[in-house]
Each structure stands twice: as C-alpha cells, then as structure tokens.
Write a protein that holds these residues in place. Structure first.
Motif, PDB file in Angstrom:
ATOM      1  N   ASP A  49       0.829  -1.205   0.000  1.00 20.47           N
ATOM      2  CA  ASP A  49       0.000   0.000   0.000  1.00 20.47           C
ATOM      3  C   ASP A  49       0.862   1.253   0.000  1.00 20.47           C
ATOM      4  O   ASP A  49       0.548   2.236  -0.683  1.00 20.47           O
ATOM      5  N   SER A  50       1.953   1.226   0.745  1.00 23.71           N
ATOM      6  CA  SER A  50       2.885   2.350   0.772  1.00 23.71           C
ATOM      7  C   SER A  50       3.466   2.589  -0.620  1.00 23.71           C
ATOM      8  O   SER A  50       3.582   3.736  -1.074  1.00 23.71           O
ATOM      9  N   LEU A  51       3.821   1.522  -1.308  1.00 24.84           N
ATOM     10  CA  LEU A  51       4.368   1.643  -2.659  1.00 24.84           C
ATOM     11  C   LEU A  51       3.315   2.152  -3.639  1.00 24.84           C
ATOM     12  O   LEU A  51       3.605   2.984  -4.501  1.00 24.84           O
ATOM     13  N   THR A  52       2.089   1.654  -3.498  1.00 25.12           N
ATOM     14  CA  THR A  52       0.991   2.098  -4.362  1.00 25.12           C
ATOM     15  C   THR A  52       0.746   3.593  -4.211  1.00 25.12           C
ATOM     16  O   THR A  52       0.436   4.280  -5.184  1.00 25.12           O
ATOM     17  N   ASN A  53       0.914   4.102  -2.995  1.00 20.94           N
ATOM     18  CA  ASN A  53       0.687   5.519  -2.717  1.00 20.94           C
ATOM     19  C   ASN A  53       1.946   6.360  -2.860  1.00 20.94           C
ATOM     20  O   ASN A  53       1.934   7.543  -2.533  1.00 20.94           O
ATOM     21  N   SER A  54       3.016   5.770  -3.342  1.00 24.40           N
ATOM     22  CA  SER A  54       4.279   6.488  -3.527  1.00 24.40           C
ATOM     23  C   SER A  54       4.212   7.325  -4.810  1.00 24.40           C
ATOM     24  O   SER A  54       3.291   7.167  -5.615  1.00 24.40           O
ATOM     25  N   PRO A  55       5.189   8.180  -5.021  1.00 23.38           N
ATOM     26  CA  PRO A  55       5.199   8.989  -6.245  1.00 23.38           C
ATOM     27  C   PRO A  55       5.559   8.207  -7.515  1.00 23.38           C
ATOM     28  O   PRO A  55       5.474   8.745  -8.616  1.00 23.38           O
ATOM     29  N   LEU A  56       5.921   6.935  -7.375  1.00 24.93           N
ATOM     30  CA  LEU A  56       6.281   6.136  -8.546  1.00 24.93           C
ATOM     31  C   LEU A  56       5.030   5.686  -9.297  1.00 24.93           C
ATOM     32  O   LEU A  56       4.017   5.354  -8.692  1.00 24.93           O
ATOM     33  N   GLU A  57       5.123   5.663 -10.616  1.00 23.53           N
ATOM     34  CA  GLU A  57       4.005   5.239 -11.467  1.00 23.53           C
ATOM     35  C   GLU A  57       3.761   3.740 -11.288  1.00 23.53           C
ATOM     36  O   GLU A  57       4.698   2.950 -11.253  1.00 23.53           O
ATOM     37  N   ASN A  58       2.484   3.369 -11.223  1.00 29.50           N
ATOM     38  CA  ASN A  58       2.120   1.965 -11.055  1.00 29.50           C
ATOM     39  C   ASN A  58       2.685   1.104 -12.179  1.00 29.50           C
ATOM     40  O   ASN A  58       3.182   0.001 -11.926  1.00 29.50           O
ATOM     41  N   LYS A  59       2.641   1.583 -13.405  1.00 29.54           N
ATOM     42  CA  LYS A  59       3.127   0.782 -14.530  1.00 29.54           C
ATOM     43  C   LYS A  59       4.624   0.497 -14.378  1.00 29.54           C
ATOM     44  O   LYS A  59       5.084  -0.606 -14.647  1.00 29.54           O
ATOM     45  N   LEU A  60       5.385   1.482 -13.914  1.00 32.60           N
ATOM     46  CA  LEU A  60       6.814   1.269 -13.688  1.00 32.60           C
ATOM     47  C   LEU A  60       7.030   0.238 -12.582  1.00 32.60           C
ATOM     48  O   LEU A  60       7.869  -0.664 -12.715  1.00 32.60           O
ATOM     49  N   LEU A  61       6.274   0.359 -11.502  1.00 25.54           N
ATOM     50  CA  LEU A  61       6.380  -0.621 -10.412  1.00 25.54           C
ATOM     51  C   LEU A  61       6.071  -2.026 -10.909  1.00 25.54           C
ATOM     52  O   LEU A  61       6.770  -2.987 -10.570  1.00 25.54           O
ATOM     53  N   GLU A  62       5.040  -2.157 -11.725  1.00 25.27           N
ATOM     54  CA  GLU A  62       4.665  -3.478 -12.244  1.00 25.27           C
ATOM     55  C   GLU A  62       5.720  -4.022 -13.200  1.00 25.27           C
ATOM     56  O   GLU A  62       5.991  -5.230 -13.205  1.00 25.27           O
ATOM     57  N   LEU A  63       6.326  -3.162 -14.023  1.00 28.55           N
ATOM     58  CA  LEU A  63       7.413  -3.614 -14.899  1.00 28.55           C
ATOM     59  C   LEU A  63       8.563  -4.177 -14.077  1.00 28.55           C
ATOM     60  O   LEU A  63       9.121  -5.230 -14.395  1.00 28.55           O
ATOM     61  N   ILE A  64       8.903  -3.468 -13.012  1.00 25.32           N
ATOM     62  CA  ILE A  64       9.977  -3.926 -12.125  1.00 25.32           C
ATOM     63  C   ILE A  64       9.604  -5.254 -11.485  1.00 25.32           C
ATOM     64  O   ILE A  64      10.411  -6.193 -11.451  1.00 25.32           O
ATOM     65  N   LYS A  65       8.374  -5.354 -11.006  1.00 22.78           N
ATOM     66  CA  LYS A  65       7.937  -6.596 -10.355  1.00 22.78           C
ATOM     67  C   LYS A  65       7.976  -7.771 -11.327  1.00 22.78           C
ATOM     68  O   LYS A  65       8.393  -8.879 -10.962  1.00 22.78           O
ATOM     69  N   LEU A  66       7.545  -7.537 -12.559  1.00 25.02           N
ATOM     70  CA  LEU A  66       7.569  -8.615 -13.542  1.00 25.02           C
ATOM     71  C   LEU A  66       9.005  -9.000 -13.884  1.00 25.02           C
ATOM     72  O   LEU A  66       9.352 -10.185 -13.909  1.00 25.02           O
TER      73      LEU A  66
END
Length: 150
Positions: free
Chosen positions: A22-39
């Motif tokens: 939840d902290s990451l979701t509410n961070s200034p980072l774009e969700n798509k970038l976070l998901e690319l990293i996770k994948l």
C-alpha cells in the motif's frame, strides 16, 4: 502442488507485507513502472506465480504484448524509455546483490530520473518483490490462479 496454502500462512504475515504494498501504491512512482519492475525481477528469480500475477496486472493497465514479451530482453530493444531502462537496470543490480556496494554509476544514473524519495521507494519495491518471489518459491502457490481484483 502448494506446500503452504494461503490459509496456512500465519495471521498478520501477508497483511504486514500488504501494508508495504500500500505504501508503494501511494508512492510517487508510477504503477506501470512498479509493475514492470515486479515482472522483471520475478522473471530473473524464476517465480512463476509472480510472473503470472504481474503479467496480468500489466495487461490490465494496457501494457502492450510487444513490451511484455520483450521485457526479458529489455536491454536489446527500443521499447522502453530511458527512465524505465534505468529502473530495470537498478532492479536487476539489487536483485543480484553481492557483497560489494551498488556501483556508483548505477546510483548516479538513477539521479537523472528520480529524486531521493523516489529512489527510496524504488529500492523498497525491488526488495519487496524479491521477498514475495522467495516466499512463493518456498510456498509454491500455483501459477495461473491469480485474478485481478480491480
């Protein structure tokens, strides 16, 4: 076959990890970038459950098949922005951590695209997906069962 099912996990364990998510979701980072990293990190770690999950999450965001199928060879393609490339390189460096510090050049490259707050969240996102990958490798959740809740 699952070694440990979702219902076997001690109460609070996943909830605490979800608080970080939840902290990451509410961070200034774009969700798509976070998901690319996770994948990408999940691909590097060979975590089938997480690859399935983050592939589906990216598809849900409208990510293209071309970029999804090329993520495993992102360095050889023109489909990713410089910011994404910098984040992916950092993600791979942190995932393959050694006893040496993160190279100064890798950190300085981050500063071209991210401020220090964003670098903190980016670092947390990378370490968090590594945690999830390792848990799934132990628990052996069945890949393919993940469904998007949006």
């Amino acid at each position: 076959m699952e070694r440990i099912s979702y219902t076997d996990i001690p109460k609070g364990m996943f909830e605490n990890l979800r608080t970080i998510e939840d902290s990451l979701t509410n961070s200034p980072l774009e969700n798509k970038l976070l998901e690319l990293i996770k994948l990408r990190v999940s691909q590097k770690n060979g975590c089938a459950y997480c690859v399935d999950m983050h592939y589906k999450e990216l598809k849900h965001t409208g990510e293209t098949e071309l970029r999804l199928s090329s993520l495993c060879v992102w360095e050889e393609t023109p489909y990713f922005s410089n910011k994404e490339r910098t984040a992916l390189k950092f993600a791979e460096t942190v995932t393959k951590i050694s006893s040496a510090p993160i190279p100064e050049a890798d950190y300085l490259a981050l500063l071209e695209h991210f401020n220090k707050d964003e670098i903190c969240y980016l670092s947390l996102a990378i370490t968090q997906i590594n945690t999830w990958n390792r848990l799934m490798k132990v628990f052996q959740f069945t890949p393919g069962n993940y469904e998007i809740e949006h």
